[in-house]
Design an enzyme around this catalytic site. Structure first.
Site, PDB file in Angstrom:
ATOM      1  N   LYS A 149       0.787  -1.002  -0.095  1.00 11.55           N
ATOM      2  CA  LYS A 149       0.072  -0.003   0.188  1.00 11.55           C
ATOM      3  C   LYS A 149       0.766   1.281  -0.186  1.00 11.55           C
ATOM      4  CE  LYS A 149      -0.674   0.874   5.032  1.00 11.55           C
ATOM      5  NZ  LYS A 149       0.296   1.874   5.230  1.00 11.55           N
ATOM      6  N   GLU A 217       0.745   4.410  18.119  1.00  6.11           N
ATOM      7  CA  GLU A 217       1.884   4.759  18.155  1.00  6.11           C
ATOM      8  C   GLU A 217       2.363   5.700  19.224  1.00  6.11           C
ATOM      9  OE1 GLU A 217       3.348   2.798  13.969  1.00  6.11           O
ATOM     10  OE2 GLU A 217       2.812   4.770  13.969  1.00  6.11           O
ATOM     11  N   ASP A 236      -3.957   4.993   6.403  1.00  2.00           N
ATOM     12  CA  ASP A 236      -2.655   4.325   6.747  1.00  2.00           C
ATOM     13  C   ASP A 236      -2.845   3.020   7.524  1.00  2.00           C
ATOM     14  OD1 ASP A 236       0.143   4.504   6.540  1.00  2.00           O
ATOM     15  OD2 ASP A 236      -0.195   5.187   8.621  1.00  2.00           O
ATOM     16  N   HIS A 241      -4.719  -2.453   7.672  1.00  2.00           N
ATOM     17  CA  HIS A 241      -4.351  -3.389   8.884  1.00  2.00           C
ATOM     18  C   HIS A 241      -5.602  -3.619   9.624  1.00  2.00           C
ATOM     19  CE1 HIS A 241      -0.641  -2.412   7.205  1.00  2.00           C
ATOM     20  NE2 HIS A 241      -0.279  -1.397   8.123  1.00  2.00           N
ATOM     21  N   ARG A 343       1.317   0.370  20.702  1.00  2.00           N
ATOM     22  CA  ARG A 343       0.319  -1.136  21.068  1.00  2.00           C
ATOM     23  C   ARG A 343      -0.698  -1.443  19.944  1.00  2.00           C
ATOM     24  NH1 ARG A 343      -3.065  -0.992  26.196  1.00  2.00           N
ATOM     25  NH2 ARG A 343      -1.057  -0.674  27.353  1.00  2.00           N
ATOM     26  N   GLN A 378       1.291  -6.421  19.417  1.00  2.00           N
ATOM     27  CA  GLN A 378       2.437  -6.048  19.835  1.00  2.00           C
ATOM     28  C   GLN A 378       2.578  -4.854  20.520  1.00  2.00           C
ATOM     29  OE1 GLN A 378       3.656  -5.006  15.731  1.00  2.00           O
ATOM     30  NE2 GLN A 378       3.054  -2.771  16.186  1.00  2.00           N
ATOM     31  N   LYS A 386      -9.513 -11.999  30.919  1.00  2.00           N
ATOM     32  CA  LYS A 386     -10.212 -11.394  31.968  1.00  2.00           C
ATOM     33  C   LYS A 386     -11.206 -12.205  32.584  1.00  2.00           C
ATOM     34  CE  LYS A 386      -8.352  -6.799  31.439  1.00  2.00           C
ATOM     35  NZ  LYS A 386      -7.296  -6.988  32.370  1.00  2.00           N
ATOM     36  N   ARG A 469      -3.652  10.433  25.585  1.00  2.00           N
ATOM     37  CA  ARG A 469      -4.687   9.074  25.177  1.00  2.00           C
ATOM     38  C   ARG A 469      -5.420   9.373  23.847  1.00  2.00           C
ATOM     39  NH1 ARG A 469      -4.371   5.063  29.408  1.00  2.00           N
ATOM     40  NH2 ARG A 469      -2.799   5.607  30.658  1.00  2.00           N
TER      41      ARG A 469
HETATM   42  C1  BG6 Z   1       2.504   1.152   8.097  1.00  2.00           C
HETATM   43  C2  BG6 Z   1       2.046   2.631   8.173  1.00  2.00           C
HETATM   44  O1  BG6 Z   1       1.694   0.456   7.108  1.00  2.00           O
HETATM   45  O2  BG6 Z   1       2.350   0.505   9.450  1.00  2.00           O
HETATM   46  C3  BG6 Z   1       2.807   3.173   9.381  1.00  2.00           C
HETATM   47  O3  BG6 Z   1       2.303   3.298   6.955  1.00  2.00           O
HETATM   48  C4  BG6 Z   1       2.690   2.409  10.502  1.00  2.00           C
HETATM   49  O4  BG6 Z   1       2.226   4.615   9.434  1.00  2.00           O
HETATM   50  C5  BG6 Z   1       3.276   1.103  10.298  1.00  2.00           C
HETATM   51  O5  BG6 Z   1       3.975   3.110  11.487  1.00  2.00           O
HETATM   52  C6  BG6 Z   1       2.953   0.337  11.671  1.00  2.00           C
HETATM   53  O6  BG6 Z   1       3.776  -1.019  11.423  1.00  2.00           O
HETATM   54  P1  BG6 Z   1       4.407  -1.781  12.670  1.00  2.00           P
HETATM   55  O7  BG6 Z   1       4.567  -3.249  12.119  1.00  2.00           O
HETATM   56  O8  BG6 Z   1       5.586  -0.976  13.125  1.00  2.00           O
HETATM   57  O9  BG6 Z   1       3.172  -1.602  13.765  1.00  2.00           O
END
Ligand code: BG6
Length: 489
Positions: A149, A217, A236, A241, A343, A378, A386, A469
């Site tokens: 992407k 992030e 993004d 994802h 996270r 992650q 829980k 947050r």
């Molecule tokens: C990418 C995004 O697809 O995934 C980024 O373009 C993001 O903005 C990244 O930081 C996160 O990937 P990971 O594997 O570090 O969680």
């Protein structure tokens, strides 16, 4: 049977993704003896470089992931010997003809399989594919192309890109990466569901109150502002994802583990979802912030981002699947940059226990007493549930406890990077973890009208401080659907 060679050409070899992810993943595969015997790695990019310079560039990023692994430097040496470089423009038939010649030198007398990884901006995918797919040889094996992407900005541009690629490639030659599908816990989702008795019977509106997909992030878009401002967090992270994870979470049981069976189920569930509208989302953007003697930049402080940008760096959304299994269950997503922590997780909140005998032990807040299953993708991969438990001792006091599977204490072997799994699958022609074009279309169809409306109306994001947050709007959105974010309560 004829011996086969495989060449893996990284187009855009000097870029960030290539250096940080692709070459290290290839080395890791080589290190573990996962690559076929006759393989070569080619870098292709515009800058002039010798093979030796490419090797130096690659070796600077290679690490033996576990310190002092046996033979690591020998292995590195051997790997680098298989790496070569060809410079050329991305739209130059001549450049790719030179590459073709060099590939053939390695392929003499053998069946030649070629994998191209397009680690370049999508607006030049088609040029490269046009130039690189010109080959004539008696010993042609397969040609596959990995793309990543952004696949367009909306349904139309994505469809256009697909049509252009298909002038030169068949669908089964195109490997669309969503690297989240290569992550260990995401791959485990189906195992958890379909190879344990105790989850799947609960996996529906009958027992699940809501499901949350959370990505955060703790850093901003520093250094990528130019790219990011054209896309925003919904494109993004969410449309790909998080939606991919949602599809795996919610799909019906596939007929088998064959790639097409899983991909069919994912498309089905995506097509059962309600198209998002403005009412289903809330957006945010981070602002500058001082903490002690450190100061954190605003998104718009980035020189490559316009000062008046309304691009969201945070979004929360409520999605619904209008099928028999999930009717009425809110699927909430939340994704943000520059938040307080890094996270990615899935949280499943189960319904209340009907006629709970222990009701009075929970005070007035029965929501806090429901079971919650968390899959932490992650960092620190984990699965935990829980439950309510009796505090040991006389009397009857309950508290919340976790049944906890923490990967790093349970498994000693290091978890491979997502790109390792995906590259290996592409080499082996395993398509299950790649996005088929109808899946991509379905994903865009869900988000395109919303994205258009946000942009046409220039909807202003709610500002939130860097490192916080996130905006309070996310709480209101959740509350509207009687949901509380599991990561904040
Ligand atoms: C990418 C995004 O697809 O995934 C980024 O373009 C993001 O903005 C990244 O930081 C996160 O990937 P990971 O594997 O570090 O969680």
């Amino acid at each position: 049977e004829m011996d086969a060679t495989i060449s893996i050409t990284v187009v855009g070899a000097s870029g960030d993704l290539a250096k940080k992810k692709i070459f290290p993943a290839l080395f890791a595969l080589f290190y573990e003896d996962n690559l076929p015997e006759h393989f070569t790695v080619f870098g292709y990019a515009r800058s002039k470089m010798t093979d030796e310079q490419l090797r130096n560039m690659i070796s600077a990023t290679l690490t033996c992931r576990i310190d002092q692994r046996e033979n690591c430097s020998d292995k590195m040496e051997q790997f680098l010997k298989r790496c070569f470089y060809q410079s050329g423009q991305y739209n130059s038939e001549e450049g790719f003809a030179q590459l073709d010649n060099r590939l053939r030198e390695k392929e003499v007398g053998k069946l030649s399989n070629r994998l191209f990884y397009l680690s370049i901006p999508p607006n030049i995918f088609v040029d490269v594919v046009r130039c690189a797919s010109l080959r004539a040889s008696a010993t042609i094996g397969w040609t596959r192309v990995i793309v990543e992407k952004p696949f367009g900005r909306d349904a139309e541009s994505s469809g256009e890109l697909t049509r252009s690629l298909k002038k030169y490639l068949k669908e089964d030659q195109i490997f669309r990466i969503d690297h989240y599908l290569g992550k260990e816990l995401v791959e485990n989702l189906s195992v958890l569901r379909f190879s344990n008795l105790i989850f799947e019977p609960l996996w529906s509106r009958n027992y699940i109150r809501n499901v949350q997909f959370i990505f955060s992030e703790d850093f901003g878009t520093e250094g990528r502002g130019g790219y990011f401002d054209n896309y925003g967090i919904i494109r993004d992270i969410m449309q790909n994802h998080l939606l991919q994870i949602l599809a795996l979470f919610a799909m019906e049981t596939p007929v088998s583990l064959e790639a097409e069976d899983t991909r069919n189920e994912k498309v089905k569930v995506l097509r059962s979802m309600r198209t998002l509208t403005l009412d289903d989302v809330t957006i945010g953007q981070y602002k500058g912030h001082k903490k002690g003697d450190r100061s954190y930049p605003a998104y718009t402080d980035d020189p490559t981002v316009p000062n008046n940008s309304v691009t969201p760096t945070f979004a929360a959304a409520a999605l619904f699947i209008d099928n028999a299994r999930w009717d009425g269950v809110p699927f909430l997503m939340k994704a943000g940059k520059a938040l307080h922590t890094r996270r990615a997780e899935i949280r499943v909140q189960f319904r209340h226990v009907p006629g709970n005998l222990y009701k009075r032990n929970f005070g007035t807040d029965l929501d806090k007493a429901t079971n919650e299953l968390v899959l932490r993708v992650q960092p620190d991969e984990a699965i935990y549930l829980k439950i309510n438990n009796k505090v040991p001792g006389l009397g009857m006091r309950l508290d919340r406890s976790d049944l906890n599977l923490l990967y790093k204490t349970r498994y000693s072997k290091e978890i491979p990077d997502a790109y390792e799994r995906l590259l290996l699958d592409a080499v082996e022609g395993e398509r299950r973890l790649f996005i088929r074009s109808d899946e991509l279309d379905a994903a865009w169809a869900l988000f395109t009208p919303l994205l258009k409306e946000l942009e046409e109306k220039k909807i202003a994001p709610e500002l939130y401080p860097y490192g916080s947050r996130g905006p309070v709007g996310a709480h209101y959105l959740a509350a509207k659907h009687n949901v509380r974010w599991g990561d904040l309560s």
